[in-house]
Design an enzyme around this catalytic site. Structure first.
Site, PDB file in Angstrom:
ATOM      1  N   THR B 181      45.535  22.413  10.465  1.00  0.00           N
ATOM      2  CA  THR B 181      45.524  22.970  11.536  1.00  0.00           C
ATOM      3  C   THR B 181      47.056  23.098  12.511  1.00  0.00           C
ATOM      4  O   THR B 181      46.725  23.602  13.430  1.00  0.00           O
ATOM      5  CB  THR B 181      44.419  22.052  12.703  1.00  0.00           C
ATOM      6  OG1 THR B 181      44.940  20.818  12.821  1.00  0.00           O
ATOM      7  CG2 THR B 181      43.062  22.081  12.207  1.00  0.00           C
ATOM      8  N   SER B 196      45.380  17.564   7.783  1.00  0.00           N
ATOM      9  CA  SER B 196      44.526  16.812   8.508  1.00  0.00           C
ATOM     10  C   SER B 196      43.757  16.272   7.564  1.00  0.00           C
ATOM     11  O   SER B 196      43.465  16.715   6.403  1.00  0.00           O
ATOM     12  CB  SER B 196      43.652  17.924   9.565  1.00  0.00           C
ATOM     13  OG  SER B 196      44.886  18.240  10.205  1.00  0.00           O
ATOM     14  N   GLY B 198      41.867  12.975   8.380  1.00  0.00           N
ATOM     15  CA  GLY B 198      42.127  11.457   8.631  1.00  0.00           C
ATOM     16  C   GLY B 198      40.455  10.904   8.442  1.00  0.00           C
ATOM     17  O   GLY B 198      40.438   9.494   8.437  1.00  0.00           O
ATOM     18  N   GLU B 199      39.691  11.511   9.108  1.00  0.00           N
ATOM     19  CA  GLU B 199      38.416  11.218   9.247  1.00  0.00           C
ATOM     20  C   GLU B 199      37.538  11.169   7.870  1.00  0.00           C
ATOM     21  O   GLU B 199      36.263  10.987   7.731  1.00  0.00           O
ATOM     22  CB  GLU B 199      37.340  12.164  10.213  1.00  0.00           C
ATOM     23  CG  GLU B 199      38.367  12.171  11.469  1.00  0.00           C
ATOM     24  CD  GLU B 199      39.264  13.333  11.404  1.00  0.00           C
ATOM     25  OE1 GLU B 199      39.358  13.972  10.370  1.00  0.00           O
ATOM     26  OE2 GLU B 199      39.850  13.562  12.461  1.00  0.00           O
ATOM     27  N   ASP B 307      41.241   4.337  16.912  1.00  0.00           N
ATOM     28  CA  ASP B 307      41.395   6.017  16.619  1.00  0.00           C
ATOM     29  C   ASP B 307      42.509   6.425  17.326  1.00  0.00           C
ATOM     30  O   ASP B 307      42.563   7.653  17.802  1.00  0.00           O
ATOM     31  CB  ASP B 307      40.118   6.820  17.075  1.00  0.00           C
ATOM     32  CG  ASP B 307      40.031   7.932  16.658  1.00  0.00           C
ATOM     33  OD1 ASP B 307      40.833   8.285  15.629  1.00  0.00           O
ATOM     34  OD2 ASP B 307      39.080   9.080  16.963  1.00  0.00           O
ATOM     35  N   ASP B 309      45.369   8.130  17.101  1.00  0.00           N
ATOM     36  CA  ASP B 309      46.287   8.912  16.314  1.00  0.00           C
ATOM     37  C   ASP B 309      47.816   9.016  17.338  1.00  0.00           C
ATOM     38  O   ASP B 309      47.297   9.336  18.453  1.00  0.00           O
ATOM     39  CB  ASP B 309      46.001  10.648  16.304  1.00  0.00           C
ATOM     40  CG  ASP B 309      44.678  10.552  15.387  1.00  0.00           C
ATOM     41  OD1 ASP B 309      45.024  11.371  14.299  1.00  0.00           O
ATOM     42  OD2 ASP B 309      43.652  10.390  15.756  1.00  0.00           O
ATOM     43  N   TRP B 479      42.896  18.629  29.128  1.00  0.00           N
ATOM     44  CA  TRP B 479      43.399  18.718  27.712  1.00  0.00           C
ATOM     45  C   TRP B 479      44.258  20.091  27.588  1.00  0.00           C
ATOM     46  O   TRP B 479      44.468  20.918  27.023  1.00  0.00           O
ATOM     47  CB  TRP B 479      42.003  19.617  26.759  1.00  0.00           C
ATOM     48  CG  TRP B 479      41.130  18.197  26.786  1.00  0.00           C
ATOM     49  CD1 TRP B 479      40.076  17.767  27.380  1.00  0.00           C
ATOM     50  CD2 TRP B 479      41.110  17.576  25.352  1.00  0.00           C
ATOM     51  NE1 TRP B 479      39.563  16.608  26.810  1.00  0.00           N
ATOM     52  CE2 TRP B 479      40.095  16.508  25.384  1.00  0.00           C
ATOM     53  CE3 TRP B 479      42.003  17.523  24.200  1.00  0.00           C
ATOM     54  CZ2 TRP B 479      40.016  15.517  24.692  1.00  0.00           C
ATOM     55  CZ3 TRP B 479      41.759  16.509  23.454  1.00  0.00           C
ATOM     56  CH2 TRP B 479      40.607  15.551  23.408  1.00  0.00           C
TER      57      TRP B 479
END
Lengths: 210, 575
Positions: B181, B196, B198-199, B307, B309, B479
């Site tokens: 992304t 990406s 990581g999950e 979590d 990051d 955001w």
């Protein structure tokens, strides 16, 4: 209108995903649509169909049984007694019992089952359930994640990616979150205790393609 | 290859090609190639990379729009992208040509002064792809090419003049959970990307490709394998699925020839599932731009359990403090601490760390090494619930901070008054499936009593003095990526009320605002054409902003509707 991807696959301008079948399929359909639009013989469509009927990638067919894809029973045939009433959901791929072909060639074939009290199901849902077992596509129609979450207290299915929530008692209608439509429903019936396919998915499986 | 294509007569293909002509291929703007030199010293009129410059300041020196006249800022034109979900990419501008990206890997090239569409590229994504984070954070420019990292884990080079694909390189197999992304980083003819996923139990890496050909030049894993330094910080086979993704563009120091990347958390979320420090998770890593060699690192926090990051790349600043001037790395962490580090050719030294939001996990930080000590009550385990602050989205998530050399302030888009709780559960790794050790639907967001007052903030920190100068507060969570300018301004959206705003960079005073179509989570940029300064930003709410909003609504018993659908907005002063 698309740009470079509309080029034929053999061209040097690279295809979005040379290694993956699903992507090739899409591209092939694009070409086909164009071809049909130009009045080209259906012959080509038949050729393409044979490519699309790779039994491992074919959507669930009437009479298919299921094999658990995860959990304690992974690898075993799904029977009604393996599915605890009240949830949680179980996940499986269809298996053609004649050829023993497991249709795990596409993740879009992943199905989830929830075993619920028949009295709790809405009439249209009960009509396609097998003794209280409802089957839905496990793929969220929002962005295509596996709907793996379960809210035990409300008996709702939850997509972990963006929290779309579905009611398995009522045709997996959308309770919350960004999903644009319900999970496609897979009609089921039981044969000798085994959960089997009784009809096609109620809608196209997978994410929005727009 | 398939039968259909072989059978279709050549003439038919020619006919079909008539129907796939470009959208609007009149190139009304000549294209100026982007050289390595121009990337080192971008003209103030242009915005050539993710944060404008390699130091990741998010600063435009343009000063036509000022604190005095910003109230006359008005929309010049807009452009609907036709796509929902999170529009997070900056409009890049190269001598009159603008490039934006949208979710689903669409790239649009526009005349940056008129809004005329020059070309449009839309990727045909695989049917079975799933997108945990349906967004894209922008393209990179080099030569006459535009580089796009795709959500099905390919790196593309497009012709900047036509949008045609020049090359397409598979970076990883999307079916195993890899996706991309970030906006690529171009340094000296190499295009660098991180992955990406990581999950989803991936093993993260940064990889560089030749801009000209797409050939791989180097690849450095963020989780060291057997025999590599740091491998001992992973137990058993946990390194194979250790995550440590890279999803925000790195910074670059040309003197040291080092690229600096922020790294994601290790996977699964639950720390006990991977005992050890888990290098190089939650770190800044310094990679040699030519070889990819990992020259230095600093781990902000070890064996992450929250979590958090730390994917934002550090800003490169020169810091002057009494008795000490040094070349710094500055990072406002998802872990809620503002980190000040010193960058050197072969190491990264800890200088200090200060909480910028309420944080109740670190009980102390070693003054020499910067290593934090944890309150064990704040660490979730298998079947053990733990509450902690800030929330899983942290004190500051991916929206980039900015630095204005005129004020000497670092600006942080922060979120305050939110905590979380996690409860671990046994999880088995399956390729391409979520692998986080937590029931996703049971990730809790816990607003504190003060959250009724406000959640979102923009904070200004005087880096030389090491003190917070002021705070702007928003009732909504924030955001909003930040832009700061030579006109003494900060631009940002980020709130659920759909506003895009301008603030005085010295005082934080709100000077102007414009309501837009959706929530603004795009990175704003500024550029100048024919003597006119523009500010451009995409409005398009989605992804984690939306998910967090739903959890907040649940917590507060409210219902907030933030409409989706991307629109690019371009502003200039009303004549």
């Amino acid at each position: 209108m698309r740009r470079a991807n509309d080029q034929p696959e053999e061209s040097n301008t690279a295809h979005p995903c040379k290694d993956c079948y699903a992507s090739r399929l899409l591209s092939r359909r694009t070409v086909l649509k164009s071809a049909l639009g130009l009045g080209v013989s259906l012959h080509f469509a038949r050729v393409a169909d044979s490519a699309e009927t790779d039994p491992k990638k074919l959507r669930p067919q009437i009479g298919d049984v299921f094999i658990f894809s995860s959990g304690d029973h992974q690898g075993q045939v799904v029977t009604i007694r393996d599915l605890p009433e009240g949830g949680p959901p179980a996940f499986a791929y269809p298996l053609d019992p004649k050829t023993q072909t497991l249709r795990d060639g596409s993740r879009l074939n992943r199905v989830l089952f929830v075993h619920l009290a028949q009295t709790e199901l809405t009439d249209p849902t009960r009509a396609v359930a097998a003794e209280g077992v409802v089957g839905y596509s496990a793929i969220c129609p929002h962005t295509g994640c596996d709907v793996s979450g379960w809210k035990a207290e409300t008996q709702h299915l939850v997509c972990p990616c963006h929290a779309s929530t579905f009611d398995p008692k009522d045709r997996a209608r959308v309770i919350g979150g960004p999903a644009p439509r319900p999970l496609p429903l897979l009609p089921l019936r039981t044969v000798d205790g085994k959960v089997t396919v009784a009809g096609a998915f109620s809608a196209r499986v997978g994410a929005e393609q727009k | 290859m398939n039968q259909v294509i072989r059978l279709v007569p050549f003439a038919l293909m020619a006919l079909i090609s008539l129907f796939s002509n470009p959208v609007a291929a009149q190139n009304t703007v000549p294209y100026t190639p982007v050289t390595a030199e121009r990337l080192l010293h971008p003209e103030p009129d242009n915005w050539l990379m993710y944060r404008g410059t390699y130091n990741s300041w998010g600063y435009s020196p343009l000063d036509q729009i000022t604190t005095k006249n910003v109230d006359k800022l008005t929309p010049m034109w807009t452009f609907s992208t036709g796509v929902n979900e999170g529009h997070q990419s900056p409009p890049l501008v190269n001598n009159g040509v603008m490039f934006i990206t949208t979710p689903k890997n669409q790239v649009l090239a526009l005349n940056a002064s008129t809004g005329e569409l020059l070309w449009r590229y839309q990727r045909e994504l695989p049917e079975d792809l799933f997108q945990l984070h349906p967004t894209n954070r922008g393209v990179a420019l080099y030569g006459d090419k535009v580089f796009l990292a795709t959500v099905d884990a390919h790196l593309l080079a497009l012709n900047a003049k036509t949008g045609e694909v020049v090359w397409d390189q598979t970076v990883e197999n999307y079916l195993t959970g890899y996706y991309m992304t970030l906006a690529p980083l171009v340094v000296r003819g190499k295009v660098m990307v991180g992955v990406s996923g990581g999950e989803l139990g991936i093993r993260g890496f940064v990889q560089a490709f030749e801009a000209e050909t797409g050939k791989s030049v180097w690849k450095t894993y963020t989780v060291p394998g057997p025999g590599e330094k740091g491998h001992e910080t992973w137990s058993g086979d946990t390194w194979k699925t250790g995550a440590v993704s890279i999803w925000v563009t790195g910074s670059y120091d040309p003197q040291l020839n080092l690229t600096y990347w922020g790294t994601g958390n290790p996977g699964p979320f639950i720390a006990a599932m991977r005992p050890g420090d888990n290098l190089y998770a939650n770190s800044v890593i310094a990679l040699d731009a030519d070889t990819g060699e990992l020259k230095a690192h600093h781990q902000y926090h070890w064996n992450d359990a929250w979590d958090w990051d730390e994917v934002s790349a550090p800003l490169l600043l020169d810091v002057q403090r009494p008795g000490k001037s040094f070349k710094a790395l500055v990072h406002a962490g998802r872990n809620g601490y503002l980190w000040l580090l010193e960058r050197k050719a072969d190491k990264i030294d800890f200088v200090n760390a200060t909480p910028f939001v309420r944080q109740n996990v670190f009980t102390k930080i070693d003054p020499e090494s910067g290593r934090p000590t944890y309150d064990p009550q704040r660490i979730a385990g298998i079947g053990k619930r733990a509450e902690f602050c800030p929330s899983v989205w942290g004190g500051k998530d991916w929206p980039p901070a900015a630095y204005n050399p005129q004020t000497g302030y670092l600006y942080i888009p922060a979120n305050q008054n939110l905590c979380s709780a996690l409860t671990g559960q046994e999880t088995t790794y399956q390729p391409g499936q979520l692998y986080i050790g937590v029931d996703f639907s049971k990730i809790e967001l816990l607003p504190t009593a003060e959250a009724k007052d406000h959640i979102g903030e923009i904070q200004a920190w005087d880096i030389n003095a090491g003190k917070k100068a002021w705070t702007v507060k928003f009732k909504s969570h924030n955001w909003g990526p930040l832009l700061t300018t030579g006109g003494g301004l900060i631009f940002s959206g980020g709130t659920n009320d759909r506003y895009f705003r301008a603030f005085d960079a010295k005082t934080g005073k709100l000077l102007w605002q414009q309501r837009t179509n959706s929530g603004v989570t795009g990175v704003p940029t500024s550029y100048r054409i024919d003597g006119i300064q523009y500010v451009a930003v995409q409005s398009g709410w989605g992804v984690d902003a939306q998910r967090k909003q739903e959890l907040l609504d649940k917590a507060f018993g409210t219902k907030t509707f933030v409409p989706q659908g991307g629109v690019l907005w371009v502003f200039a002063l009303r004549k």
